[in-house]
Motif scaffolding. Structure first.
Motif, PDB file in Angstrom:
ATOM      1  N   GLU A 154       0.832  -1.203   0.000  1.00 11.58           N
ATOM      2  CA  GLU A 154       0.000   0.000   0.000  1.00 11.58           C
ATOM      3  C   GLU A 154       0.866   1.252   0.000  1.00 11.58           C
ATOM      4  OE1 GLU A 154      -2.393   0.254   3.534  1.00 11.58           O
ATOM      5  OE2 GLU A 154      -0.673   0.447   4.871  1.00 11.58           O
ATOM      6  N   LEU A 155       0.336   2.288  -0.622  1.00 14.08           N
ATOM      7  CA  LEU A 155       1.030   3.569  -0.657  1.00 14.08           C
ATOM      8  C   LEU A 155       0.975   4.223   0.714  1.00 14.08           C
ATOM      9  CD1 LEU A 155       2.369   5.894  -2.289  1.00 14.08           C
ATOM     10  CD2 LEU A 155       0.049   6.802  -2.615  1.00 14.08           C
ATOM     11  N   VAL A 156       2.133   4.706   1.164  1.00 15.65           N
ATOM     12  CA  VAL A 156       2.214   5.455   2.409  1.00 15.65           C
ATOM     13  C   VAL A 156       2.256   6.952   2.112  1.00 15.65           C
ATOM     14  CG1 VAL A 156       3.587   5.901   4.476  1.00 15.65           C
ATOM     15  CG2 VAL A 156       3.413   3.572   3.571  1.00 15.65           C
ATOM     16  N   ALA A 157       3.160   7.342   1.222  1.00 12.36           N
ATOM     17  CA  ALA A 157       3.313   8.750   0.858  1.00 12.36           C
ATOM     18  C   ALA A 157       4.081   8.832  -0.447  1.00 12.36           C
ATOM     19  CB  ALA A 157       4.058   9.521   1.944  1.00 12.36           C
ATOM     20  N   ASP A 158       3.790   9.872  -1.221  1.00 11.62           N
ATOM     21  CA  ASP A 158       4.596  10.097  -2.408  1.00 11.62           C
ATOM     22  C   ASP A 158       4.752  11.595  -2.661  1.00 11.62           C
ATOM     23  OD1 ASP A 158       2.023   9.080  -4.845  1.00 11.62           O
ATOM     24  OD2 ASP A 158       2.157  10.816  -3.526  1.00 11.62           O
ATOM     25  N   VAL A 159       5.698  11.902  -3.525  1.00 10.71           N
ATOM     26  CA  VAL A 159       5.973  13.288  -3.902  1.00 10.71           C
ATOM     27  C   VAL A 159       6.231  13.319  -5.398  1.00 10.71           C
ATOM     28  CG1 VAL A 159       8.409  13.012  -3.198  1.00 10.71           C
ATOM     29  CG2 VAL A 159       7.440  15.311  -3.487  1.00 10.71           C
ATOM     30  N   THR A 160       5.553  14.218  -6.081  1.00 13.79           N
ATOM     31  CA  THR A 160       5.701  14.305  -7.531  1.00 13.79           C
ATOM     32  C   THR A 160       6.985  15.046  -7.893  1.00 13.79           C
ATOM     33  OG1 THR A 160       4.588  16.430  -7.811  1.00 13.79           O
ATOM     34  CG2 THR A 160       3.188  14.466  -7.675  1.00 13.79           C
ATOM     35  N   SER A 161       7.288  15.063  -9.177  1.00 15.01           N
ATOM     36  CA  SER A 161       8.470  15.780  -9.649  1.00 15.01           C
ATOM     37  C   SER A 161       8.367  17.280  -9.355  1.00 15.01           C
ATOM     38  CB  SER A 161       8.671  15.558 -11.141  1.00 15.01           C
ATOM     39  OG  SER A 161       7.536  15.998 -11.865  1.00 15.01           O
ATOM     40  N   LEU A 162       7.135  17.778  -9.194  1.00 16.53           N
ATOM     41  CA  LEU A 162       6.938  19.194  -8.882  1.00 16.53           C
ATOM     42  C   LEU A 162       6.913  19.455  -7.372  1.00 16.53           C
ATOM     43  CD1 LEU A 162       4.205  20.121 -11.525  1.00 16.53           C
ATOM     44  CD2 LEU A 162       6.675  20.492 -11.644  1.00 16.53           C
TER      45      LEU A 162
END
Length: 114
Positions: A46-54
């Motif tokens: 499961e996804l916990v956290a992400d950050v986009t290229s921006l």
């Protein structure tokens, strides 16, 4: 090809903190999203956290207010600061990038137990 190497896992008591690190083998943060996922035996990752290229960040509801994702572009490293850890946070944590078709790190175990 991209190699991702996680570190920082371990055994910690409930309420304490840990910081996970994920070092990428090359500079990709400006062109790819980075994320932290977790998995326990018998359940889906499961996804916990992400950050986009921006630099736009997203968190699972279960960790909002406790976990913080950040990145250091100069070091090609993404971090997951985990505060107020709970036993249900126990899992293997994986780093992921969607660069070049997608890559996963090897995972690092986080165990929250008294």
């Amino acid at each position: 090809q991209v190699q991702l190497v996680e570190s920082g896992g371990g055994l910690v008591q409930p309420g304490r903190s840990l910081r996970l690190s994920c070092a990428a083998s090359r500079s990709i943060f400006s062109i790819a999203a980075m994320g932290w996922y977790r998995q326990v035996p018998g359940k889906e990752r499961e996804l916990v956290a992400d950050v986009t290229s921006l630099g736009i960040k997203n968190y699972a509801d279960s960790v909002k207010g406790r976990f913080t994702i950040s990145r250091d572009l100069a070091k090609n490293t993404v971090y997951l600061q985990m505060n107020n850890l709970k036993p249900e946070d126990t899992a293997v944590y994986y780093c992921h990038t969607d660069a070049a078709g997608g890559y996963w790190g090897q995972g690092t175990q986080v165990t929250v137990s008294s």
